[in-house]
Design a protein around this motif. Sequence first.
Motif, mmCIF file in Angstrom:
data_model
loop_
_atom_site.group_PDB
_atom_site.id
_atom_site.type_symbol
_atom_site.label_atom_id
_atom_site.label_comp_id
_atom_site.label_asym_id
_atom_site.label_seq_id
_atom_site.Cartn_x
_atom_site.Cartn_y
_atom_site.Cartn_z
ATOM 1 N N ALA A 291 89.519 52.585 109.190
ATOM 2 C CA ALA A 291 90.385 51.583 108.561
ATOM 3 C C ALA A 291 90.490 50.324 109.404
ATOM 4 C CB ALA A 291 91.779 52.166 108.329
ATOM 5 N N ALA A 292 90.442 50.458 110.746
ATOM 6 C CA ALA A 292 90.618 49.302 111.617
ATOM 7 C C ALA A 292 89.367 48.439 111.686
ATOM 8 C CB ALA A 292 91.021 49.761 113.020
ATOM 9 N N ASP A 293 88.200 49.034 111.535
ATOM 10 C CA ASP A 293 86.967 48.239 111.590
ATOM 11 C C ASP A 293 86.926 47.190 110.480
ATOM 12 O OD1 ASP A 293 84.017 48.191 112.807
ATOM 13 O OD2 ASP A 293 83.838 48.063 110.634
ATOM 14 N N PRO A 294 87.146 47.541 109.193
ATOM 15 C CA PRO A 294 87.194 46.473 108.178
ATOM 16 C C PRO A 294 88.385 45.549 108.339
ATOM 17 C CG PRO A 294 87.769 48.589 107.202
ATOM 18 C CD PRO A 294 87.262 48.884 108.583
ATOM 19 N N LEU A 295 89.486 46.035 108.943
ATOM 20 C CA LEU A 295 90.621 45.147 109.194
ATOM 21 C C LEU A 295 90.222 44.023 110.140
ATOM 22 C CD1 LEU A 295 94.298 45.759 109.824
ATOM 23 C CD2 LEU A 295 92.994 45.069 111.815
ATOM 24 N N VAL A 296 89.512 44.360 111.229
ATOM 25 C CA VAL A 296 89.075 43.338 112.181
ATOM 26 C C VAL A 296 88.070 42.402 111.525
ATOM 27 C CG1 VAL A 296 87.906 42.965 114.375
ATOM 28 C CG2 VAL A 296 89.566 44.811 114.158
ATOM 29 N N SER B 140 87.888 41.653 108.403
ATOM 30 C CA SER B 140 88.622 40.794 107.475
ATOM 31 C C SER B 140 89.361 39.697 108.222
ATOM 32 C CB SER B 140 89.603 41.641 106.661
ATOM 33 O OG SER B 140 90.374 40.844 105.792
ATOM 34 N N GLY B 141 89.969 40.043 109.366
ATOM 35 C CA GLY B 141 90.682 39.030 110.137
ATOM 36 C C GLY B 141 89.767 37.955 110.686
ATOM 37 N N LEU B 142 88.536 38.323 111.042
ATOM 38 C CA LEU B 142 87.587 37.352 111.572
ATOM 39 C C LEU B 142 86.949 36.505 110.484
ATOM 40 C CD1 LEU B 142 85.787 39.612 114.209
ATOM 41 C CD2 LEU B 142 87.418 37.786 114.682
ATOM 42 N N SER B 143 86.811 37.051 109.272
ATOM 43 C CA SER B 143 86.106 36.339 108.204
ATOM 44 C C SER B 143 87.051 35.570 107.285
ATOM 45 C CB SER B 143 85.263 37.324 107.385
ATOM 46 O OG SER B 143 86.074 38.363 106.870
ATOM 47 N N VAL B 144 88.124 36.209 106.792
ATOM 48 C CA VAL B 144 89.014 35.539 105.841
ATOM 49 C C VAL B 144 90.391 35.247 106.449
ATOM 50 C CG1 VAL B 144 87.845 36.613 103.895
ATOM 51 C CG2 VAL B 144 89.879 37.690 104.829
ATOM 52 N N ALA B 145 90.508 35.328 107.765
ATOM 53 C CA ALA B 145 91.693 34.912 108.521
ATOM 54 C C ALA B 145 92.712 36.019 108.719
ATOM 55 C CB ALA B 145 92.388 33.697 107.878
ATOM 56 N N ILE B 146 92.804 37.009 107.839
ATOM 57 C CA ILE B 146 93.835 38.026 107.981
ATOM 58 C C ILE B 146 93.307 39.359 107.461
ATOM 59 C CG2 ILE B 146 94.905 37.594 105.723
ATOM 60 C CD1 ILE B 146 97.642 38.020 107.102
ATOM 61 N N GLY B 147 93.699 40.418 108.140
ATOM 62 C CA GLY B 147 93.348 41.767 107.728
ATOM 63 C C GLY B 147 94.601 42.611 107.607
ATOM 64 N N TRP B 148 94.598 43.546 106.678
ATOM 65 C CA TRP B 148 95.770 44.384 106.408
ATOM 66 C C TRP B 148 95.388 45.850 106.495
ATOM 67 C CZ3 TRP B 148 100.681 42.548 105.760
ATOM 68 C CH2 TRP B 148 100.824 41.184 105.510
ATOM 69 N N LEU B 149 96.335 46.643 106.990
ATOM 70 C CA LEU B 149 96.186 48.095 107.093
ATOM 71 C C LEU B 149 97.479 48.745 106.627
ATOM 72 C CD1 LEU B 149 94.577 50.106 109.947
ATOM 73 C CD2 LEU B 149 96.947 50.599 109.386
ATOM 74 N N LYS B 150 97.345 49.850 105.908
ATOM 75 C CA LYS B 150 98.513 50.581 105.423
ATOM 76 C C LYS B 150 98.552 51.957 106.062
ATOM 77 C CE LYS B 150 100.873 52.174 101.221
ATOM 78 N NZ LYS B 150 100.791 52.319 99.751
ATOM 79 N N ALA B 151 99.684 52.294 106.650
ATOM 80 C CA ALA B 151 99.893 53.602 107.281
ATOM 81 C C ALA B 151 101.018 54.309 106.538
ATOM 82 C CB ALA B 151 100.236 53.444 108.760
#
Length: 675
Positions: free
Chosen positions: A137-142, A144-155
């Motif tokens: 889950a954290a790999d696509p979050l990072v 997303s943060g690098l490409s579209v400015a923000i990444g989200w994760l739900k726990a």
Amino acid sequence: MTGPGDQLVQAIEADEMEQAEAERRAAAALEEEGAVKAWLKRIEEAREFDKDARKGYALDRRYCQEQANSDVFDVRVPIAGTYVGILTTFLFARDPEVSVELAEAVSVRIKEDAKAFATTLEIVVGRLWKKGKLKAAADPLVRSGLSVAIGWLKAAWHRETGNNPALQQEIAGLRSSLAAIDQLQAELAEGMVGDDSAQRAELEQRLQQAEDEAERIIFNALCLDFVRADDIQVAPECACLQNYVDSPWIAQRLFMPMAKAKAAYPEAAEFLGSAAAYFRVPGRTADGAGFSGSAGAEQADEYSKVPAGAADSSKACVCVWEVWNKETGHVITVVEGCPRYLRQPFKPDQRTTRFYPFFSWAVIWNDGARHPQSLVDRSRSLLDEYNRLRTNYREHRRRAIPKTGFDSGSLDPVEANRIADAASGEMVGLDLKGVSPAQVLFPISYNQVDMALYDTQVIRSELEMIWGVQEALSSSIQVAKTATEADIQQQGTESRIGYARDSLDEMLSDLARYTAELAVSPNGLSVEDVETLAGRDAFWVNLPDPDFLDMMAQVDIRAGSSGKPATALRQQQWSILLPQLQQAAIQIGQMRKSAPQDIANCLEQLTVETVKRAGDTSIDPYSFIPQAPAPVAPGLPGGAAVDPAMLTGDAGGEPPIDPAMLDPAAMAPPAITPV
């Protein structure tokens, strides 16, 4: 005895009660429809408010996929996507190491128990992350943060229970026994209680216990999922998404097949027929974005109300919005186009200090802006300039193909075609009618390629300044660098991405505290669950209030433990510290008259750390470290073992061995050679 008049009154009262209940249900339905419409309108207005941000998401993804401006540039170099991949491996290469320390206010009386609890909690959080697949889950979050400015994760904590068939049969038997007793007592005279009252009380207690144990826990763990930036909507009242935990509400969008939604929520199946139908959008292609690279907000969505081809009702999905309302502490589930709740509002089973299960990470925050800025957005003009240079260079080379002209008055076109069609090394006979070849054939001059005009070194340097990716990581080395220059570049990369790593560590620390609060809650992990994760010696308590956790322990992660380590730099630093630490451990042990076992433990830890810093996780250092044999009393038959305390001078044994007799060189663990 009741007369006909009383029966009539009772019938009238029953009708009135039934009518009142019907009116109450109708009023509740109208109130529910009004609340659902209000929430859907609120979400729609918030989506319109953030429409420009979603346009940016779509455009940034085009640049990362090298689909932007496809109608302008013939050559598009995947620089943005490459940089995102490189930085992702540096920022998140593994699950972070959880660190749980004792709180400063822990009393001496419970300090030992608190230490055991902190050790257990550290293991439990790490195991929950491993089982919940944090890295997936954290790999696509990072990214997303690098490409579209923000990444989200739900726990979210998932607790699933099921019925025990054996207990269900026992419950049925107990209820039959109770029904028989009720029938027997009904036959007795009014006011008389038979001898079955004690048996009835016992059966009721057994029934209550069986009903409590009928539901067994099938699954009880933490679930971690990546959420696309387009599928999160934060209330417009939140001025900056960096402070999303203070937002009055946050909504998550999910798309669920219609058939699955009706099966999962049968009580709302009759209302789902009016829900808006969504269909999955095929993979988007470069469909002529224009020179400006503009993109619509709808192009960031994976689903659309209008299907690309003929609508297949079997593939229709419903758009579900899960709204976490912090003001009331409820979770509200609504569907676009549906007038009723998909699921009645509820409060989460576990209380936490932050309420929201969402975690966001962004690299760049600008003062006064609601949304963060992406690295792609900061470098769009440079990326366009790079592609423009490469496209012009390609066109220049195409036009710079060598050509040869001929005098059509002196040379017949048939003869000229024989020259053009000739193979390599072929002898071609020509009838030049006695004219010199230099007068008939001549080269056509063309513009020579000036490589200085197409040099991209300046653009690459500026991109490196923005992204923090050194040249050696993103391309082949043009000029050989000395070890010092390479070390300076490595340190430069570490310092440039340090701010991104710090913000990621802060988000992961919040996730660690949230995970710990969920685990220790009354509906979290039981003692049996913890023993399965951390062993039988685990110490565990369930806390009724999440604030109590801070009174016992401080949950965090070890800084930088999730990123790719700078192995060469760490080895170089460790090679300098290792001899000093070895000598210090032995000298301090001699001065304190420590037991040889204690000094050996210190040197053992130095060996383990040395192997760890080598970067090869397949090496098990304990397989190379000799273990202490069982102590044997000299002269005893059969080599009977003695108490190890005798070797340290305790329990009336011999005095301890003098640490000065130890040879520091012989006990030192092997050093590693930096690469």
